[in-house]
Design an enzyme around this catalytic site. Structure first.
Site, PDB file in Angstrom:
ATOM      1  N   GLU A 114       0.793  -1.230   0.070  1.00 22.00           N
ATOM      2  CA  GLU A 114      -0.138  -0.106  -0.037  1.00 22.00           C
ATOM      3  C   GLU A 114       0.941   1.301  -0.036  1.00 22.00           C
ATOM      4  OE1 GLU A 114      -4.059  -1.300   2.387  1.00 22.00           O
ATOM      5  OE2 GLU A 114      -2.206  -1.180   3.650  1.00 22.00           O
TER       6      GLU A 114
HETATM    7  C1  NGO Z   1      -3.845  -4.483   4.870  1.00 22.03           C
HETATM    8  C2  NGO Z   1      -2.921  -3.479   5.286  1.00 22.03           C
HETATM    9  C3  NGO Z   1      -2.947  -3.395   6.725  1.00 22.03           C
HETATM   10  C4  NGO Z   1      -4.102  -3.406   7.298  1.00 22.03           C
HETATM   11  C5  NGO Z   1      -4.734  -4.338   7.104  1.00 22.03           C
HETATM   12  C6  NGO Z   1      -6.147  -4.696   7.623  1.00 22.03           C
HETATM   13  C7  NGO Z   1      -1.883  -5.348   4.544  1.00 22.03           C
HETATM   14  C8  NGO Z   1      -0.772  -6.295   3.723  1.00 22.03           C
HETATM   15  N1  NGO Z   1      -1.768  -3.955   4.482  1.00 22.03           N
HETATM   16  O1  NGO Z   1      -3.097  -5.755   4.941  1.00 22.03           O
HETATM   17  O2  NGO Z   1      -2.124  -2.256   6.915  1.00 22.03           O
HETATM   18  O3  NGO Z   1      -3.798  -3.268   8.816  1.00 22.03           O
HETATM   19  O4  NGO Z   1      -4.998  -4.831   5.672  1.00 22.03           O
HETATM   20  O5  NGO Z   1      -7.029  -5.978   7.453  1.00 22.03           O
END
Ligand code: NGO
Length: 528
Positions: free
Chosen positions: A342
């Protein structure tokens, strides 16, 4: 004469007493339920179970015997005694014997003639008088002990003396895992969990033969490990968490103690420092990590994707080198997780070279890289492992580039996903994940083009935006984590939801005895 009479009378009494004792013994025997190894609820399901008649009775005088001269095996023997002593009230003795000898009542031994058992498999043979756990490694013996634990009544898990009897049904179990990576991820950045909690989680993982604990040590809301060369990371970056609480961090000493505690249970810690995104806590601690040279405000919300290290600045790579270096020095395990998820505000043309350079830095510190599936946009060094969580095309691209994959599909393995719409904790961006949804899938058929040979294993992430304490953590993790452990350990062809559901229902008492607050899914008949 009188004497004689009295003697006669006495014999009569004695006879009656003996008779009553025999009768009560028979009655006692009848009170003990039939013991059948195949009817015990074992999770993860072993490769084979061959029951026999009778049972081994754990007694005060039971002796645990280990091969002499092997410190690790001796420690496993001591661990076994420590596991059974509280509930039985015994003080089981551990003695060392010649490797070839039969000695002891519970024999823990390393044999070199069982290639089928691999590095983590074991054979457990129980007869009325004797029990042997045989494996190629101390880890294998350790996993045999976890099975043995589940062959005993649930009360064995309690920490105060229980009545027993401590019967272990006779028979043979041969068992080895399908995947080498059977993990849990704990996000200690959104909410900090002190070392005692991490140890507790390690103990819970142990019961299900899990072997990797990935700690998500940094994120926008907090930096959780002491870095001596960059002290403000913890002086500033560790001081808060989601919702504005006081946060916290592990000193290097504390982290090392966790590494050792996990190792004593054959669990490897995998540290993660998320980059280039999910870095607000670092960006708040050191202005120079930002492109504009201005420190960010600490953040206590739950948005994602808004932060990035300045990928164009040389000092950022110095920072990464220092951080990876200090943490690697505390890490005997082979892996270092660089996150990479992300990074929505890092332009792709900067993200790719950044991830490539981060991999080089990690390699220079002799660690193998793991990263979230987005890192497959970049070139991947040989040995890099990609953790699939969201986008199948990212995971497929990783495999095409020669990487192996850890399976953490959010809609199956994310333990922060709500069970249903009434669930008081958790998120639901990947949907609701009931116990059957979490269990009923096979890593080798989930993503087209990703087969057994590409998969290192399965990992269950516990993201903690909504989870603040161990009770809540357990409620979200259990029982789903038990199912994931079975996916990682047991052959897919032998797994079946109805059979598992049945075993899980009978596991309720064990969860309770272990002090695990779990979610009573309506899809399971809980037998309490
Ligand atoms: C995503 C995000 C995290 C969040 C999570 C919540 C990943 C790999 N990055 O998973 O920052 O906490 O969802 O479900």
């Amino acid at each position: 004469m009188k004497m004689h009479k009295r003697e006669k009378k006495n014999t009569g009494w004695k006879g009656m007493i003996v008779g009553m004792m025999v009768l009560s013994l028979i009655a006692c025997r009848h009170k003990v339920p039939e013991q059948n190894m195949a009817e015990r609820s074992i999770i993860p399901l072993p490769s084979s179970i061959t029951p026999e008649e009778g049972a081994f009775r754990l007694k005060k005088r039971t002796v645990i015997a280990v091969d002499e001269g092997n410190e690790q095996l001796k420690a496993v023997g001591d661990y076994l005694a420590g596991l059974f002593n509280p509930a039985t009230g015994y003080e089981l003795r551990v003695k060392e014997v010649k490797p070839s000898s039969e000695g002891g009542d519970i024999r823990l031994t390393l044999s070199n003639d069982a290639p089928d058992l691999g590095k983590e498999g074991y054979e457990l043979k129980v007869s009325r008088r004797h029990m042997v756990i045989r494996a190629n490694t101390p880890a294998g013996v350790f996993y045999g002990i976890q099975t043995l634990r589940q062959l005993l009544p649930a009360a064995i898990e309690k920490d105060s003396v229980q009545p027993g009897p401590w019967l272990i049904p006779a028979g043979t179990i041969c068992d080895c895992p399908v995947y080498e990576h059977r993990g849990v991820m704990l996000d200690v950045a959104r909410h900090f969990f002190p070392p005692e909690d991490v140890k507790r989680l390690i103990d819970e993982m142990t019961a299900f033969k899990l072997n990797r604990l990935h700690l998500h040590l940094s994120d926008d809301q907090g930096w959780r490990i002491e870095i001596k060369s960059w002290p403000r990371l913890t002086e500033i970056g560790a001081q808060t968490q989601v919702g504005g609480g006081k946060g916290g961090y592990y000193t290097q000493e504390e982290y090392k103690a966790l590494v050792d505690y996990a190792a004593s249970r054959f669990i490897t810690l995998i540290p993660e420092i998320d980059m280039p995104g999910h870095t607000n806590a670092a960006l708040a601690s050191y202005a120079e990590l930002n492109c504009d040279g201005k420190a960010r405000e600490l953040y206590t919300g739950t948005n994602v994707g808004f932060s990035t290290l300045c990928t164009r600045k040389e000092e950022v790579y110095k920072f990464i080198d220092d951080v990876v270096g200090e943490i690697s020095a505390l890490t005997p395990g082979a892996w270092f997780h660089i996150g990479g998820d992300e990074s929505h505000v890092t332009p792709m043309e900067e993200y790719i070279p950044f991830i490539e350079r981060a991999q080089e830095i990690v390699a220079r510190h002799d660690k193998q890289v793991i990263g979230w599936d987005e890192i497959s946009h970049a070139g991947l060094r040989p040995g890099t492992i990609v953790q699939y969580w969201a986008r199948a095309e990212n995971a497929k691209r990783a495999v095409e580039k020669g990487a192996r994959v850890i399976m953490s599909p959010a809609d199956r393995t994310y333990l922060d996903m709500q069970y249903d719409s009434l669930c008081p904790l958790g998120l639901h961006w990947a949907g609701y994940v009931e116990v059957d949804q979490a269990y009923n899938w096979d890593p080798t058929t989930l993503v087209e083009g990703i087969g057994r040979e590409h998969i290192a294993g399965v990992e269950s992430p516990i993201w903690t935006e909504t989870i603040t304490n161990m009770d809540d953590l357990n409620f979200m993790a259990f029982p789903r984590l038990a199912g994931h452990a079975e996916i990682g350990w047991s052959e897919a062809a032998r797994r079946d939801w109805d059979d598992y559901r049945n075993r899980l229902g009978r596991f309720a008492r064990r969860f309770q005895a272990m002090g695990i607050r779990f979610y009573h899914s309506p899809r399971v008949d809980w037998q309490e």
